[in-house]
Scaffold this motif. Structure first.
Motif, PDB file in Angstrom:
ATOM      1  N   ARG B 130       0.815  -1.223   0.000  1.00  0.00           N
ATOM      2  CA  ARG B 130       0.000   0.000   0.000  1.00  0.00           C
ATOM      3  C   ARG B 130       0.842   1.263   0.000  1.00  0.00           C
ATOM      4  O   ARG B 130       0.326   2.361   0.012  1.00  0.00           O
ATOM      5  CB  ARG B 130      -0.935  -0.007   1.197  1.00  0.00           C
ATOM      6  CG  ARG B 130      -2.025  -1.049   1.027  1.00  0.00           C
ATOM      7  CD  ARG B 130      -3.091  -0.904   2.067  1.00  0.00           C
ATOM      8  NE  ARG B 130      -4.145  -1.873   1.830  1.00  0.00           N
ATOM      9  CZ  ARG B 130      -5.061  -2.185   2.733  1.00  0.00           C
ATOM     10  NH1 ARG B 130      -5.067  -1.606   3.900  1.00  0.00           N
ATOM     11  NH2 ARG B 130      -5.989  -3.073   2.443  1.00  0.00           N
ATOM     12  N   GLN B 131       2.184   1.112   0.016  1.00  0.00           N
ATOM     13  CA  GLN B 131       3.034   2.307  -0.014  1.00  0.00           C
ATOM     14  C   GLN B 131       3.729   2.471  -1.354  1.00  0.00           C
ATOM     15  O   GLN B 131       4.602   3.324  -1.493  1.00  0.00           O
ATOM     16  CB  GLN B 131       4.061   2.242   1.124  1.00  0.00           C
ATOM     17  CG  GLN B 131       3.413   2.479   2.470  1.00  0.00           C
ATOM     18  CD  GLN B 131       4.353   2.187   3.625  1.00  0.00           C
ATOM     19  OE1 GLN B 131       5.564   2.272   3.492  1.00  0.00           O
ATOM     20  NE2 GLN B 131       3.776   1.840   4.754  1.00  0.00           N
ATOM     21  N   LEU B 132       3.345   1.685  -2.354  1.00  0.00           N
ATOM     22  CA  LEU B 132       3.965   1.818  -3.667  1.00  0.00           C
ATOM     23  C   LEU B 132       3.482   3.094  -4.339  1.00  0.00           C
ATOM     24  O   LEU B 132       2.384   3.583  -4.053  1.00  0.00           O
ATOM     25  CB  LEU B 132       3.579   0.620  -4.545  1.00  0.00           C
ATOM     26  CG  LEU B 132       4.027  -0.768  -4.089  1.00  0.00           C
ATOM     27  CD1 LEU B 132       3.514  -1.812  -5.071  1.00  0.00           C
ATOM     28  CD2 LEU B 132       5.535  -0.843  -3.978  1.00  0.00           C
ATOM     29  N   SER B 133       4.293   3.630  -5.255  1.00  0.00           N
ATOM     30  CA  SER B 133       3.833   4.741  -6.078  1.00  0.00           C
ATOM     31  C   SER B 133       2.771   4.206  -7.034  1.00  0.00           C
ATOM     32  O   SER B 133       2.633   2.990  -7.204  1.00  0.00           O
ATOM     33  CB  SER B 133       4.997   5.327  -6.867  1.00  0.00           C
ATOM     34  OG  SER B 133       5.336   4.447  -7.923  1.00  0.00           O
ATOM     35  N   VAL B 134       2.025   5.116  -7.673  1.00  0.00           N
ATOM     36  CA  VAL B 134       0.936   4.679  -8.540  1.00  0.00           C
ATOM     37  C   VAL B 134       1.432   3.751  -9.653  1.00  0.00           C
ATOM     38  O   VAL B 134       0.838   2.722  -9.943  1.00  0.00           O
ATOM     39  CB  VAL B 134       0.202   5.895  -9.150  1.00  0.00           C
ATOM     40  CG1 VAL B 134      -0.981   5.443  -9.985  1.00  0.00           C
ATOM     41  CG2 VAL B 134      -0.262   6.829  -8.050  1.00  0.00           C
ATOM     42  N   GLY B 135       2.569   4.128 -10.247  1.00  0.00           N
ATOM     43  CA  GLY B 135       3.117   3.329 -11.335  1.00  0.00           C
ATOM     44  C   GLY B 135       3.573   1.946 -10.862  1.00  0.00           C
ATOM     45  O   GLY B 135       3.298   0.936 -11.502  1.00  0.00           O
ATOM     46  N   GLU B 136       4.245   1.934  -9.711  1.00  0.00           N
ATOM     47  CA  GLU B 136       4.701   0.652  -9.144  1.00  0.00           C
ATOM     48  C   GLU B 136       3.508  -0.220  -8.792  1.00  0.00           C
ATOM     49  O   GLU B 136       3.506  -1.424  -9.034  1.00  0.00           O
ATOM     50  CB  GLU B 136       5.528   0.910  -7.875  1.00  0.00           C
ATOM     51  CG  GLU B 136       6.856   1.579  -8.119  1.00  0.00           C
ATOM     52  CD  GLU B 136       7.521   2.083  -6.838  1.00  0.00           C
ATOM     53  OE1 GLU B 136       8.721   2.368  -6.874  1.00  0.00           O
ATOM     54  OE2 GLU B 136       6.820   2.199  -5.795  1.00  0.00           O
ATOM     55  N   ALA B 137       2.477   0.421  -8.208  1.00  0.00           N
ATOM     56  CA  ALA B 137       1.288  -0.333  -7.811  1.00  0.00           C
ATOM     57  C   ALA B 137       0.627  -0.952  -9.037  1.00  0.00           C
ATOM     58  O   ALA B 137       0.166  -2.091  -8.999  1.00  0.00           O
ATOM     59  CB  ALA B 137       0.305   0.580  -7.082  1.00  0.00           C
ATOM     60  N   ILE B 162      -1.218   6.783 -14.344  1.00  0.00           N
ATOM     61  CA  ILE B 162       0.212   6.682 -14.019  1.00  0.00           C
ATOM     62  C   ILE B 162       0.985   7.740 -14.802  1.00  0.00           C
ATOM     63  O   ILE B 162       0.525   8.222 -15.838  1.00  0.00           O
ATOM     64  CB  ILE B 162       0.763   5.265 -14.278  1.00  0.00           C
ATOM     65  CG1 ILE B 162       0.480   4.797 -15.698  1.00  0.00           C
ATOM     66  CG2 ILE B 162       0.166   4.273 -13.324  1.00  0.00           C
ATOM     67  CD1 ILE B 162       0.899   3.382 -15.931  1.00  0.00           C
ATOM     68  N   ASP B 163       2.139   8.093 -14.274  1.00  0.00           N
ATOM     69  CA  ASP B 163       2.886   9.194 -14.875  1.00  0.00           C
ATOM     70  C   ASP B 163       3.329   8.838 -16.297  1.00  0.00           C
ATOM     71  O   ASP B 163       3.373   7.672 -16.683  1.00  0.00           O
ATOM     72  CB  ASP B 163       4.089   9.543 -14.001  1.00  0.00           C
ATOM     73  CG  ASP B 163       5.040   8.375 -13.892  1.00  0.00           C
ATOM     74  OD1 ASP B 163       6.022   8.334 -14.648  1.00  0.00           O
ATOM     75  OD2 ASP B 163       4.781   7.470 -13.074  1.00  0.00           O
ATOM     76  N   ARG B 164       3.667   9.867 -17.063  1.00  0.00           N
ATOM     77  CA  ARG B 164       3.862   9.710 -18.495  1.00  0.00           C
ATOM     78  C   ARG B 164       4.996   8.729 -18.831  1.00  0.00           C
ATOM     79  O   ARG B 164       4.854   7.870 -19.702  1.00  0.00           O
ATOM     80  CB  ARG B 164       4.166  11.072 -19.117  1.00  0.00           C
ATOM     81  CG  ARG B 164       3.704  11.221 -20.554  1.00  0.00           C
ATOM     82  CD  ARG B 164       4.009  12.618 -21.054  1.00  0.00           C
ATOM     83  NE  ARG B 164       5.445  12.839 -21.124  1.00  0.00           N
ATOM     84  CZ  ARG B 164       6.191  12.555 -22.197  1.00  0.00           C
ATOM     85  NH1 ARG B 164       5.628  12.053 -23.270  1.00  0.00           N
ATOM     86  NH2 ARG B 164       7.483  12.766 -22.194  1.00  0.00           N
ATOM     87  N   LEU B 165       6.117   8.859 -18.100  1.00  0.00           N
ATOM     88  CA  LEU B 165       7.257   7.997 -18.413  1.00  0.00           C
ATOM     89  C   LEU B 165       6.931   6.532 -18.160  1.00  0.00           C
ATOM     90  O   LEU B 165       7.200   5.657 -18.995  1.00  0.00           O
ATOM     91  CB  LEU B 165       8.454   8.398 -17.550  1.00  0.00           C
ATOM     92  CG  LEU B 165       9.398   9.403 -18.208  1.00  0.00           C
ATOM     93  CD1 LEU B 165      10.525   9.766 -17.266  1.00  0.00           C
ATOM     94  CD2 LEU B 165       9.951   8.812 -19.511  1.00  0.00           C
ATOM     95  N   THR B 166       6.317   6.251 -16.988  1.00  0.00           N
ATOM     96  CA  THR B 166       5.954   4.873 -16.660  1.00  0.00           C
ATOM     97  C   THR B 166       4.961   4.348 -17.680  1.00  0.00           C
ATOM     98  O   THR B 166       5.003   3.188 -18.081  1.00  0.00           O
ATOM     99  CB  THR B 166       5.316   4.819 -15.259  1.00  0.00           C
ATOM    100  OG1 THR B 166       6.119   5.578 -14.381  1.00  0.00           O
ATOM    101  CG2 THR B 166       5.201   3.402 -14.771  1.00  0.00           C
ATOM    102  N   ARG B 167       4.047   5.235 -18.096  1.00  0.00           N
ATOM    103  CA  ARG B 167       3.020   4.825 -19.040  1.00  0.00           C
ATOM    104  C   ARG B 167       3.678   4.407 -20.372  1.00  0.00           C
ATOM    105  O   ARG B 167       3.364   3.352 -20.934  1.00  0.00           O
ATOM    106  CB  ARG B 167       2.043   5.976 -19.263  1.00  0.00           C
ATOM    107  CG  ARG B 167       0.921   5.630 -20.185  1.00  0.00           C
ATOM    108  CD  ARG B 167      -0.129   6.725 -20.233  1.00  0.00           C
ATOM    109  NE  ARG B 167      -1.045   6.449 -21.302  1.00  0.00           N
ATOM    110  CZ  ARG B 167      -0.831   6.786 -22.553  1.00  0.00           C
ATOM    111  NH1 ARG B 167       0.267   7.450 -22.884  1.00  0.00           N
ATOM    112  NH2 ARG B 167      -1.690   6.462 -23.487  1.00  0.00           N
TER     113      ARG B 167
END
Lengths: 224, 314
Positions: B130-137, B162-167
């Motif tokens: 539950r502490q992961l970033s949105v992209g990691e989650a 999720i943020d652009r780079l992760t996306r």
């Protein structure tokens, strides 16, 4: 106070009997309230059925029900001439368990509903989609909601161990069979034994504290 | 396994929100269910996953009707739009999913390791989920669904929020991940780029009805109606009583193509080239100027050519 300490340390059998009875009656009532109240709370939190809102309203009302009224109703049911008089339970410890169970259950249900509804909304869907059956779903959700569920148990237990009206009404405060700490306090106060009443009060508080400390330790165990 | 939808209707508070006479997702295909928000995409996914009951009709996975019992749900892996976890580590969450499928400890261990590696979350396994970033989650969410190796994998908006780079990274990685794990994949998205990059088949859903379905090239080449054409990014123009769909960027000044008169509103300097922004009738059109094109002034009329276009049904 010295008198109370003397009773306690001196191994006064009657006092120990009262303490044991208090824990047994309130403990049993809490246990039954848990076994019934948690599944009901779960069903009310998760289910969608007609009359659900009405039931929730009733539970919320029940959470603030005056114990003495519960005692009166249970007394009317169990008294010799009452509809359940043939059970011959009035003025027994079992009658007190019933009354205390009625007081504790709405509290357990109410807190359970709140704690299950506070879980992530998609969690039940996730578990369903993973193939969890009813039993495993209940188990996992309970584990997730254990902070709230233990609060439910503490609220129920705390309400009935400190309750006097219903215990007095249906138990009758009979020495050696239905006298518990709260009714003993009332008795000693009535007799003017204020130091003993006060000492018993401290004892009650200590007892409630000890039980809640135990539950709190379980509740606050590394939650990750 | 093949997924088929037969005479499926779903109502919410008495309102018909999904009405699909017939729809088939071929075995081994990746299909994007594509449509605007509120078109019933997620509802369709939930019906396939057995999380909702239809008002009438049914969904079949293979030959077996989806009826909501745990056994039939195990044919399906569902990754929700919002990554939801139980308390505890990422590893614990992945393992719970595999345990609920009653797999042996050895099987669970290697599947978990493999899914973590494919989804790039090996280093996150012992972190609290539950502490992961949105992209990691979202990666952990996908890893959990893919590790199940279900006959049908359902992904609800896998790249939303999720943020652009992760996306961009996931857009590249996801097809490979799906290729490794998933037999038949149905993903829901409102994003055209996602639909085309991730899927080979397209189902266009508007207001609870299927407007187009088929291999993506076919759907793209022949949008059956204007709503579909607009969703696919076409600019719709009427000429001689016909409706034409012009794909994005298919405009030029001069050269070959279908000519239109453009009223110039302004010229935008994009740094290494110029854009002419104007209107054809009431439709806003954006034309990239090539080197050597004359730069039109504001308020002028220029002739622009649609270098490619498709016919659009009504």
């Amino acid at each position: 106070m010295r008198e109370a300490l003397r009773l306690l340390l001196g191994g006064d059998a009657e006092l120990y009997g009262v303490i044991a009875r208090t824990l047994l009656i309130s403990g049993t009532a809490t246990l039954i309230a848990m076994l019934l109240g948690i599944p009901i709370g779960y069903a009310l939190a998760r289910g969608r059925f007609p009359g659900r809102t009405l039931l929730l309203g009733m539970v919320n009302t029940g959470m603030g029900m005056p114990p003495v009224v519960v005692g009166l109703v249970v007394w009317l049911l169990l008294t010799r001439s009452g509809p359940l008089g043939h059970w011959e339970m009035i003025y027994t410890a079992r009658a007190m368990v019933i009354a205390q169970f009625v007081i504790a259950t709405p509290l357990v249900v109410g807190f359970t509903v709140a704690s299950i509804q506070a879980l992530p909304a998609l969690l039940p869907d996730l578990l369903t989609s993973l193939g969890a059956g009813r039993a495993r779903m209940l188990w996992i959700l309970s584990r997730e909601a254990r902070l709230g569920l233990l609060a439910a148990v503490m609220a129920g237990f705390g309400a009935i161990i400190s309750e006097v009206g219903a215990s007095m009404t249906v138990g009758g405060n009979l020495r050696g069979s239905t006298r518990v700490l709260t009714t003993a306090i009332v008795t000693e106060t009535g007799r003017g034994n204020l130091p003993i009443a006060l000492a018993l009060g401290c004892l009650l508080l200590a007892l409630a504290f000890a039980v809640n400390l135990l539950l709190t330790l379980v509740q606050q165990r590394r939650t990750g | 396994m093949q997924v088929s939808v037969e005479a499926l209707r779903f109502t919410r508070s008495g309102r018909l929100v999904l009405d699909i006479p017939s729809l088939r997702f071929a075995e081994g295909s990746t299909t994007a269910v594509f449509g605007p928000n509120g078109s019933g995409k997620t509802t369709l996914l939930r019906l396939i996953g057995g999380l909702e009951r239809p008002a009438s009709g049914m969904v079949r996975i293979g030959d077996v009707p989806v009826n909501g019992d745990p056994a039939s749900r195990r044919q399906v892996a569902f990754a929700f739009q919002e990554a939801v976890f139980v308390r505890g580590s990422v590893r614990g969450n992945l393992d719970l999913a595999l345990r609920l499928r009653d797999l042996s400890p050895a099987e669970r261990a290697w599947r978990l390791t493999e899914a973590a590696r494919e989804c790039g979350i090996e280093l996150l396994l012992d972190r609290p989920a539950r502490q992961l970033s949105v992209g990691e989650a979202q990666r952990a969410n996908l890893a959990r669904a893919l590790s199940l190796r279900a006959a049908v994998t359902l992904l609800d908006e896998p790249l939303t929020g999720i943020d652009r780079l992760t996306r961009l990274q996931l857009l590249d990685d996801l097809p490979r991940m799906l290729g490794t794990f998933a037999a038949t994949t149905i993903l829901v998205t409102h994003d055209r780029e996602e639909a085309f990059r991730l899927a080979d088949h397209l189902v266009v859903l508007v207001d609870g009805r299927v407007h187009a379905a088929g291999p993506k090239a076919e759907v793209y080449a022949r949008p059956p109606d204007q709503a579909t054409a607009e969703l696919l990014g076409y600019t719709l123009l009427t000429k001689d009583g016909r409706t034409l769909g012009v794909p994005p960027g298919a405009w030029a000044i001069g050269g070959e193509g279908e000519p239109f008169a453009l009223a110039v509103d302004r010229v935008v300097d994009m740094g290494n080239h110029l854009h002419v922004v104007g209107r054809i009738g009431r439709v806003r059109v954006d034309v990239r100027l090539r080197r050597g094109d004359a730069v039109p002034g504001r308020g002028e009329w220029v002739t622009v050519n649609a270098t490619s276009h498709v016919p659009v049904g009504r």
